[in-house]
Design a protein around this motif. Structure first.
Motif, mmCIF file in Angstrom:
data_model
loop_
_atom_site.group_PDB
_atom_site.id
_atom_site.type_symbol
_atom_site.label_atom_id
_atom_site.label_comp_id
_atom_site.label_asym_id
_atom_site.label_seq_id
_atom_site.Cartn_x
_atom_site.Cartn_y
_atom_site.Cartn_z
ATOM 1 N N PRO A 57 0.803 -1.224 0.000
ATOM 2 C CA PRO A 57 0.000 0.000 0.000
ATOM 3 C C PRO A 57 0.837 1.276 0.000
ATOM 4 O O PRO A 57 0.500 2.241 -0.696
ATOM 5 C CB PRO A 57 -0.826 -0.126 1.285
ATOM 6 N N ILE A 96 2.188 1.986 -3.494
ATOM 7 C CA ILE A 96 1.106 2.460 -4.367
ATOM 8 C C ILE A 96 0.778 3.915 -4.047
ATOM 9 O O ILE A 96 0.606 4.742 -4.955
ATOM 10 C CB ILE A 96 -0.127 1.553 -4.202
ATOM 11 N N ARG A 102 -8.097 1.130 -4.835
ATOM 12 C CA ARG A 102 -7.311 -0.075 -4.572
ATOM 13 C C ARG A 102 -8.287 -1.150 -4.102
ATOM 14 O O ARG A 102 -8.621 -1.228 -2.907
ATOM 15 C CB ARG A 102 -6.225 0.185 -3.524
ATOM 16 N N SER A 156 -8.855 -3.308 -0.477
ATOM 17 C CA SER A 156 -7.998 -2.796 0.588
ATOM 18 C C SER A 156 -8.800 -2.598 1.874
ATOM 19 O O SER A 156 -9.922 -2.102 1.847
ATOM 20 C CB SER A 156 -7.377 -1.465 0.169
ATOM 21 N N VAL A 163 -5.775 6.843 -1.100
ATOM 22 C CA VAL A 163 -5.696 5.529 -1.731
ATOM 23 C C VAL A 163 -6.463 4.523 -0.880
ATOM 24 O O VAL A 163 -6.204 4.391 0.323
ATOM 25 C CB VAL A 163 -4.230 5.078 -1.887
#
Length: 457
Positions: free
Chosen positions: A167, A170, A265, A268, A438
């Protein structure tokens, strides 16, 4: 006779019959004496900084080589170059390099990013000539053997594949694209397929073209005679030459304030909040005031933001804000990771604390606490040979020197509460930031969109 011991809790230890034990007053901050730094630019264009810092019979070495590139395959080739630089030369193989360094208690490591290639390590002071001999050999005659490149290529591709699933990776890539578009500064990690396509010939060609001394900085700090150490460098690295300077990274365009980009994402269970605004470089007159304002907001454990979203709300284990220096400028970064179900709430509290920095400026007590932390942590970081070597190299790359470092505690001491409030008003207003959120957009999207200032899926 056996003694009887009674266990006391931390709360019991910290209290008396009349209430909590008073904390002792802070003592005077001890000044860390900074050594004189001898500097010389060699005929090759290599800048050498050397400082005597006795105490342990060691020397720290830091080499910074500007290493920018615009070709699409540059990040992948550069990563493999850094991974194989110490794996063999015309005269030494990997084992012989390791053995020669170990014989003088030394080690060297190599890393690369879009801006620079760095070689760092340490060793016994009396072994410095031997370390420099090995360094000179790899800088001028590294062969990047086919077998080593193949092995590192496979290893690196696997490591990148794993990292790209994380994570934080990203979130970092999304933030870099949001801030800088397609500028080369965003290419911090190549893709696995790009690494897999690199040949040993490409690695050798990049070393010949880009690993050059002009514009590079070599810093030595330790139990050394600075003049003698520079002479050793001149002798050892006399053969490291080139007809051009190393390539500096072009300054990226600094980001404008704007909405946060929601990055999807799928699946997640956590979200990454990454906000970014403009800041000041070290040589700006307002840097010290901004440094203290940042500490009050989120720069250390006792900050407002940390107190809110960790200690009070329990949304995160950690939250941090700080300054990131880039060519030609500086940026404020605000980052935390939270569970998906509190993403909107954490973003709301983050914006609230940013706004409170402007509406309720830092108090005199907050500024004093931040000042003590800033000066103390700076001095602690410079107390080791390695910390000083790293700082001197970083400052030299920015056109600053040890005199800036000596004067900085005084600048922090002189900053007024009003100056910190002015910095907070200018740099911490929520409207001055951009960034990314994100997470799983299907889970967090409705909540964060309801707060406004969000674009994306």
């Amino acid at each position: 006779m056996t003694a009887v011991t009674t266990h006391r809790t931390a709360e019991e230890i910290g209290r008396t019959a009349t209430g909590p034990r008073p904390l002792p007053a802070l003592g005077e901050t001890r000044e860390v004496a900074l050594p004189d730094v001898v500097e010389q630019t060699l005929p090759s264009g290599l800048r050498v900084l050397a400082a005597r810092r006795p105490g342990v019979p060691m020397v720290e070495l830091r080499l910074r080589v500007p290493f920018a590139g615009s070709d699409a395959d540059h990040p992948a080739v550069a990563e493999l170059l850094s991974s194989t630089l110490l794996t063999g030369t015309a005269d030494r193989d990997r084992v012989e390099i390791d053995d020669e360094l170990a014989a003088v208690g030394a080690d060297l490591g190599v890393s690369v990013d879009p801006e620079r290639l760095s070689i760092g390590g340490s060793g016994l002071s009396d072994g410095l000539p031997r370390v420099l001999a090995v360094l000179a050999d790899v800088l001028t005659a590294a062969t990047h053997p086919d077998a080593e490149v193949a092995r590192e290529r496979e290893r690196l591709a696997e490591r990148i594949a794993v990292a790209r699933a994380q994570p934080r990776t990203i979130a970092r890539e999304a933030l870099q694209r949001r801030r800088f578009g397609d500028h080369p500064i965003t290419r911090e990690m190549p893709r696995a397929e790009e690494v897999a396509a690199v040949t040993a010939e490409q690695v050798r060609a990049l070393q010949a073209a880009a690993l050059v001394p002009g514009g590079s900085i070599l810093t030595l700090v330790g139990d050394i005679d600075p003049q003698a150490a520079i002479a050793h460098v001149g002798d050892a690295l006399a053969g490291w030459t080139a007809g051009h300077d190393a390539r500096e990274l072009d300054p990226p365009p600094l980001p404008d304030p704007g909405d946060l980009l929601l990055v999807h994402r799928p699946g997640s269970v956590q979200s990454q909040l990454r906000l970014s605004g403009r800041a000041l470089r070290r040589d700006d007159d307002g840097y010290a005031a901004l440094q203290l304002a940042n500490l009050v907001f989120g720069g250390y454990f006792s900050s407002r933001w940390m107190e809110n979203i960790r200690e009070d709300k329990g949304y995160t284990y950690g939250a941090h804000s700080g300054t990131e220096f880039v060519p030609g400028g500086a940026l404020l970064g605000v980052e935390t990771d939270v569970a998906s179900d509190v993403t909107a709430a954490a973003l709301l509290e983050t914006r609230y604390e940013l706004g409170r920095m402007t509406a309720v400026p830092p108090s005199a007590d907050e500024v004093e606490a931040a000042r003590a932390y800033a000066i103390g942590s700076l001095l602690i970081s410079l107390d080791s040979q390695g910390g000083l070597a790293g700082m001197l190299t970083s400052l030299a790359a920015d056109g600053l020197d040890v005199d800036w470092l000596r004067a900085h505690p005084g600048r922090l001491t002189a900053v007024t509460t009003e100056q910190v409030a002015a910095a907070a008003l200018e740099f911490f207003a929520p409207s001055t930031f951009t960034g990314v959120v994100v997470g799983d957009a299907e889970v967090i999207g409705a909540g964060v969109r309801a707060l406004g200032g969000i674009e994306g899926p």
